[in-house]
Design a protein around this motif. Structure first.
Motif, PDB file in Angstrom:
ATOM      1  N   VAL A 186       1.821-100.609  15.380  1.00 33.05           N
ATOM      2  CA  VAL A 186       2.670-100.017  16.409  1.00 33.05           C
ATOM      3  C   VAL A 186       2.962 -98.554  16.081  1.00 33.05           C
ATOM      4  O   VAL A 186       3.547 -98.249  15.036  1.00 33.05           O
ATOM      5  N   LEU A 187       2.579 -97.670  16.973  1.00 31.13           N
ATOM      6  CA  LEU A 187       2.868 -96.242  16.825  1.00 31.13           C
ATOM      7  C   LEU A 187       4.143 -95.916  17.600  1.00 31.13           C
ATOM      8  O   LEU A 187       4.248 -96.206  18.790  1.00 31.13           O
ATOM      9  N   GLU A 188       5.104 -95.330  16.911  1.00 28.93           N
ATOM     10  CA  GLU A 188       6.304 -94.805  17.567  1.00 28.93           C
ATOM     11  C   GLU A 188       6.245 -93.293  17.420  1.00 28.93           C
ATOM     12  O   GLU A 188       6.647 -92.733  16.408  1.00 28.93           O
ATOM     13  N   PRO A 189       5.720 -92.573  18.434  1.00 29.44           N
ATOM     14  CA  PRO A 189       5.478 -91.133  18.297  1.00 29.44           C
ATOM     15  C   PRO A 189       6.739 -90.281  18.274  1.00 29.44           C
ATOM     16  O   PRO A 189       6.713 -89.143  17.827  1.00 29.44           O
ATOM     17  N   SER A 190       7.849 -90.838  18.784  1.00 32.83           N
ATOM     18  CA  SER A 190       9.121 -90.120  18.751  1.00 32.83           C
ATOM     19  C   SER A 190      10.174 -91.116  18.274  1.00 32.83           C
ATOM     20  O   SER A 190      10.963 -91.646  19.054  1.00 32.83           O
ATOM     21  N   SER A 191      10.182 -91.347  16.957  1.00 37.05           N
ATOM     22  CA  SER A 191      10.900 -92.495  16.399  1.00 37.05           C
ATOM     23  C   SER A 191      12.411 -92.377  16.455  1.00 37.05           C
ATOM     24  O   SER A 191      13.112 -93.387  16.415  1.00 37.05           O
ATOM     25  N   LEU A 207       4.028-100.473  11.105  1.00 35.62           N
ATOM     26  CA  LEU A 207       4.583 -99.292  11.773  1.00 35.62           C
ATOM     27  C   LEU A 207       3.867 -98.005  11.404  1.00 35.62           C
ATOM     28  O   LEU A 207       3.482 -97.800  10.251  1.00 35.62           O
ATOM     29  N   VAL A 208       3.721 -97.136  12.398  1.00 32.41           N
ATOM     30  CA  VAL A 208       3.295 -95.755  12.205  1.00 32.41           C
ATOM     31  C   VAL A 208       4.367 -94.910  12.877  1.00 32.41           C
ATOM     32  O   VAL A 208       4.505 -94.907  14.107  1.00 32.41           O
ATOM     33  N   LEU A 209       5.144 -94.203  12.083  1.00 31.91           N
ATOM     34  CA  LEU A 209       6.294 -93.476  12.600  1.00 31.91           C
ATOM     35  C   LEU A 209       6.047 -91.974  12.616  1.00 31.91           C
ATOM     36  O   LEU A 209       5.399 -91.424  11.724  1.00 31.91           O
ATOM     37  N   ASN A 210       6.605 -91.314  13.633  1.00 26.13           N
ATOM     38  CA  ASN A 210       6.532 -89.864  13.747  1.00 26.13           C
ATOM     39  C   ASN A 210       7.832 -89.363  14.362  1.00 26.13           C
ATOM     40  O   ASN A 210       8.364 -89.961  15.301  1.00 26.13           O
ATOM     41  N   GLU A 211       8.360 -88.277  13.816  1.00 23.05           N
ATOM     42  CA  GLU A 211       9.584 -87.682  14.353  1.00 23.05           C
ATOM     43  C   GLU A 211       9.604 -86.199  14.033  1.00 23.05           C
ATOM     44  O   GLU A 211       9.502 -85.812  12.864  1.00 23.05           O
ATOM     45  N   LEU A 212       9.725 -85.378  15.054  1.00 20.12           N
ATOM     46  CA  LEU A 212       9.669 -83.925  14.868  1.00 20.12           C
ATOM     47  C   LEU A 212      10.959 -83.358  14.260  1.00 20.12           C
ATOM     48  O   LEU A 212      10.916 -82.494  13.393  1.00 20.12           O
ATOM     49  N   ALA A 213      12.107 -83.826  14.722  1.00 24.36           N
ATOM     50  CA  ALA A 213      13.390 -83.273  14.272  1.00 24.36           C
ATOM     51  C   ALA A 213      13.627 -83.621  12.803  1.00 24.36           C
ATOM     52  O   ALA A 213      13.609 -84.789  12.424  1.00 24.36           O
ATOM     53  N   HIS A 222      15.099 -92.946   4.851  1.00 24.63           N
ATOM     54  CA  HIS A 222      16.051 -93.861   4.215  1.00 24.63           C
ATOM     55  C   HIS A 222      16.023 -95.234   4.889  1.00 24.63           C
ATOM     56  O   HIS A 222      16.188 -96.254   4.217  1.00 24.63           O
ATOM     57  N   LEU A 223      15.842 -95.254   6.195  1.00 23.27           N
ATOM     58  CA  LEU A 223      15.863 -96.520   6.921  1.00 23.27           C
ATOM     59  C   LEU A 223      14.541 -97.283   6.806  1.00 23.27           C
ATOM     60  O   LEU A 223      14.535 -98.518   6.820  1.00 23.27           O
ATOM     61  N   PHE A 224      13.426 -96.538   6.697  1.00 22.30           N
ATOM     62  CA  PHE A 224      12.098 -97.154   6.615  1.00 22.30           C
ATOM     63  C   PHE A 224      11.333 -96.548   5.428  1.00 22.30           C
ATOM     64  O   PHE A 224      10.337 -95.849   5.609  1.00 22.30           O
ATOM     65  N   PRO A 225      11.804 -96.797   4.207  1.00 27.55           N
ATOM     66  CA  PRO A 225      11.181 -96.151   3.040  1.00 27.55           C
ATOM     67  C   PRO A 225       9.709 -96.524   2.849  1.00 27.55           C
ATOM     68  O   PRO A 225       8.966 -95.753   2.245  1.00 27.55           O
ATOM     69  N   ALA A 226       9.300 -97.668   3.370  1.00 29.06           N
ATOM     70  CA  ALA A 226       7.902 -98.079   3.212  1.00 29.06           C
ATOM     71  C   ALA A 226       6.986 -97.465   4.262  1.00 29.06           C
ATOM     72  O   ALA A 226       5.766 -97.618   4.175  1.00 29.06           O
ATOM     73  N   ASN A 227       7.589 -96.771   5.249  1.00 34.62           N
ATOM     74  CA  ASN A 227       6.800 -96.180   6.330  1.00 34.62           C
ATOM     75  C   ASN A 227       7.201 -94.726   6.539  1.00 34.62           C
ATOM     76  O   ASN A 227       7.913 -94.410   7.507  1.00 34.62           O
ATOM     77  N   PRO A 228       6.786 -93.833   5.651  1.00 35.12           N
ATOM     78  CA  PRO A 228       7.172 -92.430   5.802  1.00 35.12           C
ATOM     79  C   PRO A 228       6.707 -91.861   7.131  1.00 35.12           C
ATOM     80  O   PRO A 228       5.568 -92.079   7.548  1.00 35.12           O
ATOM     81  N   ALA A 229       7.590 -91.149   7.803  1.00 36.78           N
ATOM     82  CA  ALA A 229       7.291 -90.600   9.122  1.00 36.78           C
ATOM     83  C   ALA A 229       6.610 -89.247   9.009  1.00 36.78           C
ATOM     84  O   ALA A 229       6.993 -88.407   8.198  1.00 36.78           O
ATOM     85  N   THR A 230       5.577 -89.044   9.833  1.00 35.06           N
ATOM     86  CA  THR A 230       5.003 -87.712   9.979  1.00 35.06           C
ATOM     87  C   THR A 230       5.928 -86.902  10.884  1.00 35.06           C
ATOM     88  O   THR A 230       6.832 -87.452  11.538  1.00 35.06           O
ATOM     89  N   ARG A 231       5.708 -85.585  10.939  1.00 37.89           N
ATOM     90  CA  ARG A 231       6.657 -84.714  11.649  1.00 37.89           C
ATOM     91  C   ARG A 231       5.927 -83.793  12.616  1.00 37.89           C
ATOM     92  O   ARG A 231       6.088 -82.579  12.587  1.00 37.89           O
ATOM     93  N   HIS A 240      -3.077 -85.035  15.714  1.00 35.97           N
ATOM     94  CA  HIS A 240      -2.611 -84.962  14.334  1.00 35.97           C
ATOM     95  C   HIS A 240      -2.743 -86.265  13.557  1.00 35.97           C
ATOM     96  O   HIS A 240      -2.697 -86.248  12.324  1.00 35.97           O
ATOM     97  N   LEU A 241      -2.871 -87.374  14.248  1.00 36.11           N
ATOM     98  CA  LEU A 241      -2.936 -88.653  13.550  1.00 36.11           C
ATOM     99  C   LEU A 241      -4.184 -88.753  12.683  1.00 36.11           C
ATOM    100  O   LEU A 241      -5.246 -88.221  13.024  1.00 36.11           O
ATOM    101  N   ASP A 242      -4.044 -89.424  11.559  1.00 36.64           N
ATOM    102  CA  ASP A 242      -5.191 -89.750  10.730  1.00 36.64           C
ATOM    103  C   ASP A 242      -6.198 -90.532  11.575  1.00 36.64           C
ATOM    104  O   ASP A 242      -5.822 -91.513  12.236  1.00 36.64           O
ATOM    105  N   PRO A 243      -7.468 -90.111  11.603  1.00 33.13           N
ATOM    106  CA  PRO A 243      -8.476 -90.809  12.410  1.00 33.13           C
ATOM    107  C   PRO A 243      -8.580 -92.293  12.084  1.00 33.13           C
ATOM    108  O   PRO A 243      -9.010 -93.114  12.926  1.00 33.13           O
ATOM    109  N   GLY A 244      -8.178 -92.668  10.863  1.00 32.10           N
ATOM    110  CA  GLY A 244      -8.254 -94.067  10.477  1.00 32.10           C
ATOM    111  C   GLY A 244      -7.106 -94.908  11.007  1.00 32.10           C
ATOM    112  O   GLY A 244      -7.099 -96.129  10.873  1.00 32.10           O
ATOM    113  N   ILE A 245      -6.118 -94.221  11.607  1.00 27.18           N
ATOM    114  CA  ILE A 245      -4.959 -94.935  12.156  1.00 27.18           C
ATOM    115  C   ILE A 245      -5.107 -95.058  13.667  1.00 27.18           C
ATOM    116  O   ILE A 245      -5.015 -94.065  14.381  1.00 27.18           O
ATOM    117  N   VAL A 246      -5.378 -96.254  14.128  1.00 26.34           N
ATOM    118  CA  VAL A 246      -5.515 -96.495  15.552  1.00 26.34           C
ATOM    119  C   VAL A 246      -4.506 -97.567  15.949  1.00 26.34           C
ATOM    120  O   VAL A 246      -4.673 -98.740  15.615  1.00 26.34           O
TER     121      VAL A 246
END
Length: 248
Positions: A186-191, A207-213, A222-231, A240-246
Motif C-alpha cells: 500500500v502506497l500512501e503518497p501523502s501520509s 506500507l510505502v509511506l511518503n510525506e513532504l512536510a 516515530h509512529l512507523f519506525p519500520a517504514n521510513p517515509a520518503t519526502r 521518485h519511487l524506487d522502480p522496485g516498489i510497485v
C-alpha cells in the motif's frame, strides 16, 4: 480662552501642580531640560531583548509523538480530551506554551491524530476481531474520534501543504472499500499523520509511506519506525519511487 485645569484648585494648592491656563500659556512653558534625561546605557538597550520569550529547541516530530502518548490513556478510558487537557499535554511535551511559538493548535490536532494511530496499533486488531469486520467497527471508531477536539484552526503550513487529514471513520470506509490483504503493498503518497496507513497496517498490508512536510515526516518516523517515509512531492511521486516498489 478659559483656563483648563488638570487638577482641582484645592489639589493645586496642596500638591504644587500649576494648572495649564491655555494653549498659549502652555506653549510658553520651558521644555524639559535635556540635562535631566538619563543617559542610555547598554543595559537599558538590552533589557527589552532579555524580556522576549525564549523558544526552546525541540524535535517537533518527537514532541508531537510524546504528546500523543500522553493523550492515549484518555482514549483508552473513553474519556473526552478537552482544550485544557490538550494544552497540558502539548506544554508538557514541548516544554513551553503556544504563546512562545513553540507549537500551535494545528500541531496540537496532529498530536490528537497521533494518539488515534497509537490507539489503533494497540487495539485495532482486537477491535476488528470483536466487531466481526472492519465495517462493523465503524460506530466504535466514530465514537473514539469524537473524544478529541474538532479541527477549527488552520495554519499557514496546513494551507501551503494542503494538510487536511482524512477523518478516521472515512479512512476506515476507504480501507474497507480497498479490501486490503496481507498480500498487498500500500502506497500512501501523502501520509500526513498516518491515519490511513495505520488501517492498512492493521489488516496486514505492507506500507510505502511518503510525506513532504518535514514535521509530519519526522512524526511518521516515530509512529512507523519500520517504514521510513520518503519526502517527495506527492504530485510527482511516480518519478521518485524506487522502480522496485510497485504498489498493488
Amino acid at each position: 480662552m478659559p483656563a483648563t485645569l488638570a487638577f482641582s484648585e484645592e489639589e493645586e494648592g496642596r500638591d504644587g501642580f500649576e494648572p495649564v491656563r491655555s494653549r498659549e500659556s502652555a506653549a510658553r512653558l520651558d521644555p524639559f531640560p535635556l540635562s535631566e534625561v538619563p543617559p542610555m546605557t547598554h543595559a537599558s538597550v538590552a533589557a527589552p531583548l532579555l524580556a522576549a520569550p525564549i523558544i526552546p529547541a525541540v524535535d517537533t516530530g518527537s514532541a508531537i509523538h510524546q504528546a500523543g502518548l500522553l493523550l492515549l490513556p484518555y482514549l483508552e478510558r473513553g474519556q473526552r480530551v478537552d482544550a485544557a487537557t490538550l494544552r497540558g499535554a502539548m506544554e508538557t511535551a514541548f516544554g513551553a506554551s503556544d504563546a512562545t511559538g513553540a507549537w500551535n493548535w494545528k500541531t496540537a490536532y496532529e498530536a490528537c491524530e497521533a494518539a488515534i494511530v497509537l490507539f489503533l496499533r494497540k487495539y485495532g486488531k482486537a477491535l476488528f476481531r470483536k466487531a466481526g469486520s472492519q465495517a462493523a467497527s465503524l460506530p466504535l471508531l466514530t465514537k473514539i474520534a469524537g473524544l478529541l477536539p474538532t479541527h477549527t484552526r488552520r495554519s499557514e503550513e496546513s494551507q501551503t501543504f494542503q494538510q487536511f487529514s482524512t477523518p478516521i471513520p472515512l479512512g476506515l470506509i476507504a480501507a474497507t472499500a480497498a479490501a486490503i490483504t496481507p498480500a498487498d503493498r500500500v502506497l500512501e503518497p501523502s501520509s500526513g499523520t498516518g491515519l490511513l496507513a495505520i488501517l492498512a497496517e492493521i489488516v496486514g498490508g505492507s506500507l510505502v509511506l511518503n510525506e513532504l512536510a518535514e514535521p509530519r515526516a519526522d512524526l511518521l518516523a516515530h509512529l512507523f519506525p519500520a517504514n521510513p517515509a520518503t519526502r517527495f512531492d506527492a504530485a510527482q511521486i511516480h518519478d521518485h519511487l524506487d522502480p522496485g516498489i510497485v504498489p498493488s
